[in-house]
Scaffold this motif. Structure first.
Motif: not given
Lengths: 324, 147, 662
Positions: C123-127
């Motif tokens: 989940n790159p956005e959340a990361a």
């Protein structure tokens, strides 16, 4: 040179702060001599319009006690704020919310329901509730609204100084007021009293053992305290360590552990949380089962024990119930 | 009470350096997946966690708070975790009395090797708090100054 | 990827907080998941951040250069590095700050690798959002970091060993051989402790007398110029802390000086007798006596508790070696480290337990060992009540494993082996003797397992009980009644000798030791080691080490090992001129402190004490050499007066608030 103008007012209050003022005894006469009391509805016949007629900022010192529970309180203190140069929050209720602040643990509706319908001595089959306005014989009567929560004074108006205590001691009251009248103005927001906790001035502080380790806690009614030894060391909660001093440790000298009415020291965000912290730290039980049992048996009531005067201060809110 | 769509809870975690924080690192080096909803504050010992911190976290917007330290008997500083135990048990009652659901405040013992436990606890807690919805604390009205 | 330059605002006044934020790619470890550019842009816009940069490997030389240059160029006074976590490269980056002229404690590292990119790779956005939050939290903390200096204390390169038993002697010798001066303080008038009185020991099948073992060490110690021995002496005061202790020692009078030639004339005329503690009470001595043959120092001594000071001994002494007016002396020594090898006491059964004290036929294992010793009161002959016993019953676990109401719960380790050695000794010496071993458990562990089988081969009869046996004493007859748990039958054994196999308990002075040295005891009463596995010979008090049975039952071999281990640990302290202590210690704001004593009560290291101010009120003081930096005092302090450096309320609270300042 005209005498300084002083106003005194009470909000959600028990009247103890008024008694404290009267407890100045002879010094009360000195006070009355030294100042011009321009507003004191409790003691003399002053009305709201008297206050409204005064010029803004014409009152030198307004001394307000009690918490803000009703619409009327809110209106009056805002008015007093306009009319005064200095506002003092007098007593625990104005300072922290005080005992009436404990109502913040319950939703407004629950409080009213209990008071007007459910209390054991109430007979009110038609569930009549007070109204804000009612007309009788063509005359309109108003009752102030019972607000959602009780607030300490400084969450409604800007407060200059605080004189803490439930009630503040006559000595502290005299000291604070004479200081202000003499022109010795402390920094804004100053809380009168000691800058250290009660232990610093407590006559029993030296009797503490080298290490306080409580194998069990006791409620004050479960033990006859040895009045010559530190009460905390005897296993009852004394809020002394976490409470501002300056009260001459009167409760201690009277055989009662401190309940925390002078509020927290500077630098402590939340008196109740700190009280919980220090008490839990010195209990000497490492078995969680045993610890929980002890608290259960004791009737552990953290709000009553730790937040007796300070629940309303805004450090912890209760969760909204469904429908609120 | 169920949440609105897309509610992502924020869980504030107080982790002790010697045990839980190492487990968090181990979960990292082992590339274990878990929900991105935790924000971790590291202290040397769970005994440093002042109950004021827990209350500040809830008051300022945390939907859940987790205090994690070493197992009883294993505290790097002898018995800091025992103080944590006693403080958190009292905090549980306090929060309960203020109406805050018990799933929102947890205290766990997570040792340095227990990356799996960390992942399980976080995953479970995020789920439970998501179902409960945002923590709506009773708000005070605007503070009015100098009227 | 090269380092990115970000627009800098115009020069700002230097007393303002100026933070630099450095985001590492860690190759693709971070950059492969987190949008580093977005994070850097975000960081740049945080209050007080004047420089925000990224680099592929921040820990590499060019990465470090980047930071070092930036500190100087942008006049930074705080640094946040978002990369791996502090456990990886904190020392590296602290050094970078120092090289750039900045206090190394003004650094905050935040692990966006272990904490975000490595675990939220799905989940790159959340990361990325999480990384921004983490940096915002780190900046909030960094804003309030303060410069700190490592603390240094001097180390006095001498050691104190309390206890001249086998463990203490081993420690002292090891330390002296490393070149340190050692002071041994022994409460008895002679060295050797219990080991010297243990008769025969079984060391891998070879028989060695405890006394010989002790003598072997004493020979090396007594003329060693590095070792000072004080016998008949006790520590009376301990001041100071790790590296620098001031110790007061009280040396009690012997009344006999070293002109004594051991001629024994004084003993002959002495009118007073008392039980001989060096024979565990099975024989008597006079008020003036030599503790035992071959003891060191080999001098007679007068026991002032039993002596009537009649003066007869003075009259007959040909060397004029006796002075009944000798007074107690007090000396002061300064040392850097202390080894407590204070040993144990044997469990003393109360009168009546298993017939103890009710018949001369009931003795303890220690007493048996003395009887069977060639230098004992019966020269090694087993004579009980004038006769040679035929039926001998050992009862083991006396005072241990909860077998009697007075008993401890723990096992004393050595008793099974020690008693089976004597059981075999008896079988060997007196082949017609019947030996019963009545036991709850047989724990001849490790290499002593063979003792058990040897005992069986030698016809020692093992009788197992679950219910404690009864010993009845009827005038001259002693019977042992026991329900054998295997065959479930009650046996009555007429005994000519009952040997109570007693375990080890903490010495009677343990409370005094505890408070003198401020070391903790465990639940069983023995001194507590800092950690059974991670720190087995250190106490919780800095600079104080533990050896031998002081921490719990051990064999002589194990005590010797512990003695060496404690000496090794002590040596690593003493070999330094100064010790450095990390500054994340507790500090007291004395204006706020009310002397309530809460912090003193909860510090596990005894690092805090209450002192008197000039006005008579109390205030807390922290010994930074003893403080280990846990911070629990800070959490408990009801006045917020005591705070932990680097983990103060004003550093943590903003970190909490920053979580929600999105």
């Amino acid at each position: 040179m005209s005498k300084p103008k002083v106003a005194l007012y009470w909000c959600a209050s028990c009247g103890g702060c008024e008694e404290a003022t009267v407890d100045l005894t002879e010094r009360l006469f000195d006070l009355i001599e030294a100042v011009d009391i321009v507003f004191w509805p409790i003691a003399m016949d002053f009305k709201r319009e008297d206050l409204e007629k005064m010029e803004d900022g014409s009152i030198d010192i307004a001394i307000i006690n009690g918490g803000i529970r009703l619409e009327e309180h809110e209106e009056m203190v805002k008015l007093l704020r306009r009319k005064s140069k200095i506002v003092i929050a007098y007593g625990s209720c104005a300072h922290l919310g005080g005992i009436p602040g404990l109502a913040n643990a319950y939703p407004r509706e629950e409080i009213l329901k209990f008071a007007y319908e459910e209390a054991p001595t109430v007979i009110n089959p038609d569930k009549v509730r007070p109204m804000k306005k009612v007309t009788i014989d063509g005359m309109e009567f108003e009752l102030p609204e019972f607000l959602e929560y009780l607030k300490p004074l400084d969450e409604v108006i800007d407060v200059d100084y605080y004189i803490p205590g439930c009630p503040p001691t006559p000595d502290l009251t005299w000291e604070a007021i004479s200081k202000l009248l003499s022109g010795e103005i402390p920094p804004k927001g100053h809380v009168f009293g000691s800058d250290k906790s009660l232990c610093h001035e407590c006559p029993l502080n030296e009797t503490k053992p080298d290490e306080i380790r409580l194998e069990e806690l006791k409620r004050p009614h479960q033990v006859i305290l040895d009045r010559s030894k530190c009460y905390l060391a005897q296993g009852v909660l004394c809020m002394g360590p976490v409470t501002r001093g300056g009260c001459e440790a009167l409760c201690i000298k009277g055989g009662m552990p401190c309940t925390g009415c002078f509020g927290p020291l500077d630098g402590v965000y939340n008196q109740g949380a700190k009280a919980l912290s220090f008490l839990a730290s010195v209990i000497d039980i490492e078995d969680e089962e045993k610890y929980r049992e002890m608290l259960e048996k004791l009737g552990f009531d953290p709000i009553g024990w730790f937040f007796r005067y300070s629940l309303a201060k805004g450090m912890i809110y209760r969760k909204k119930r469904d429908g609120e | 009470m169920s949440d609105g769509d897309g509610f992502e809870p924020t869980i504030v975690v107080f982790a002790c350096h010697w045990c839980t924080y190492q487990a968090i690192n181990l979960a990292g080096t082992s590339r274990m997946k878990y929900p991105p909803n935790v924000r971790v504050i590291r202290v040397m010992c769970s005994g440093r966690v002042d109950p004021q911190f827990v209350i500040e976290a809830f008051k300022n917007g945390a939907d859940g708070v987790l205090v994690a330290g070493c197992h009883p008997g294993d505290c790097h500083y002898v018995n800091g975790n025992m103080k944590t135990m006693r403080r958190t048990v009292m905090l549980e009652k306090l929060l309960q009395d203020m109406g805050i659901e018990k799933e929102r405040f947890r205290r766990e013992w997570i040792s340095a090797a227990e990356a799996k436990k960390w992942v399980e606890v976080v995953t479970e807690m995020v789920e439970q708090v998501r179902k409960l919805g945002p923590l709506k604390l009773a708000e005070k009205r605007e503070v009015v100054m100098n009227e | 990827m090269s380092s990115e330059e970000v627009e800098m605002e115009g020069a700002c006044p230097t007393d303002e907080i100026r933070i630099g934020v450095y985001v590492c790619h860690c190759g693709l470890n971070i950059a492969g998941v987190i949008n580093v550019k977005e994070v850097v842009q975000y960081a740049q816009n945080l209050p007080n951040v004047v420089s925000a940069k990224e680099y592929i490997f921040m820990c590499s030389a060019p990465g470090q250069d980047l930071i070092r240059e930036d500190i100087k160029k942008c006049k930074l006074n705080r640094v946040v590095i978002a990369a791996c976590g502090p456990e990886m490269h904190e020392p590296t980056f602290r050094a970078v700050l120092e090289e750039a002229g900045l206090n190394p404690y003004l650094l905050e590292m935040v692990s966006i690798r272990e904490g975000s990119s490595w675990v939220h790779y799905d989940n790159p956005e959340a990361a990325t959002e999480k990384a921004k939050d983490m940096i915002r939290m780190a900046v909030a903390r960094a804003r309030n970091l303060e410069p700190l200096e490592k603390m240094r204390g001097e180390v006095k390169q001498q050691a104190l060993v309390v206890g001249g038993g086998i463990a203490g002697l081993t420690s002292a010798l090891d330390l002296a051989e490393r070149g340190f001066e050692v002071h041994i303080v022994e409460k008895r008038p002679v060295l050797g402790g219990h080991a010297a009185r243990m008769g025969q020991l079984n060391v891998e099948g070879r028989k060695i007398a405890g006394k010989d073992l002790v003598n072997y060490l004493v020979e090396k110690i007594k003329d060693n110029p590095n070792i000072h021995i004080y016998t008949n002496a006790e520590v009376s005061k301990v001041d100071g802390s790790i590296g620098n202790f001031t110790i007061k020692v009280k040396i009690k009078p012997r009344y006999v000086n070293n002109k004594c030639t051991l001629c024994n004339k004084c003993v002959e005329v002495c009118p007073v007798t008392a039980p001989n503690e060096y024979e565990y009470g099975i024989s008597e001595r006079k008020a003036i006596f030599l503790p035992f043959d071959g003891a060191y120092p080999s001098q007679y001594i007068i026991d002032p508790e039993t002596c009537t000071f009649c003066g007869k001994c003075v009259e007959v002494c040909p060397e004029n070696a006796i002075n009944l007016d000798e007074k107690e002396k007090e000396i002061t020594i300064e040392v850097g480290g202390i080894i407590l090898a204070t040993g144990h006491d044997p469990y003393e059964p109360p009168i009546g337990e298993y017939g103890y004290g009710l018949s001369p036929k009931v003795i303890t294992l220690h007493q048996l060992k003395r009887l069977l010793s060639e230098d004992g009161p019966t020269k090694g002959e087993l004579i009980i009540d004038g006769k040679r016993p035929k039926n001998i019953v050992f009862i083991s676990c006396v005072g241990s494993l909860g077998t009697t109401p007075n008993a401890n719960q723990y096992c004393s380790r050595m008793c099974c082996s020690a008693s089976l050695i004597e059981a075999l000794h008896i079988r060997e010496k007196y082949p017609d003797a019947q030996v019963f071993f009545v036991h709850k458990d047989v724990r001849t562990y490790g290499k002593d397992e063979s003792l058990y089988w040897k005992a069986i081969d030698n016809l020692v009869k093992f009788v197992r009980f679950e219910e404690s046996p009864k010993v009845t004493v009827d005038k001259d007859e002693v019977k042992v009644e026991v329900k054998e748990s295997t065959i479930q039958e009650r046996l009555v054994i007429p005994a000519d000798l009952v040997v109570l196999v007693t375990g080890m308990v903490p010495p009677k002075e343990i409370e005094n030791l505890r408070s003198l040295f401020k070391v903790g005891c465990g639940g069983d009463g023995f001194l507590k080691e800092a950690h059974l596995k991670l720190n087995p010979v250190e106490s919780l008090t800095g600079g104080i080490y533990l050896a031998g049975t002081a921490t719990g039952p051990k064999s002589i071999a194990e005590s010797i090992v512990a003695g060496s281990a404690a000496a090794a640990k002590a040596a690593s302290l003493l070999s330094k001129d100064t010790i450095e202590v990390e500054p994340i210690v507790a500090v007291v704001d004395e204006d706020k402190c009310s002397g309530c004593g809460i912090c003193v009560s909860i510090c596990p290291y005894g690092a805090i004490s209450l002192e008197k101010r000039e006005d008579g009120t109390r205030v807390s003081k922290v010994d930074p050499m003893l403080c280990q930096g846990c911070g629990t005092c800070g959490a408990a302090c009801p006045s917020a007066a005591i705070q932990q450096n680097s983990y103060k309320d004003k550093q943590i609270i903003p970190q909490i608030l920053a979580v929600f300042e999105r």
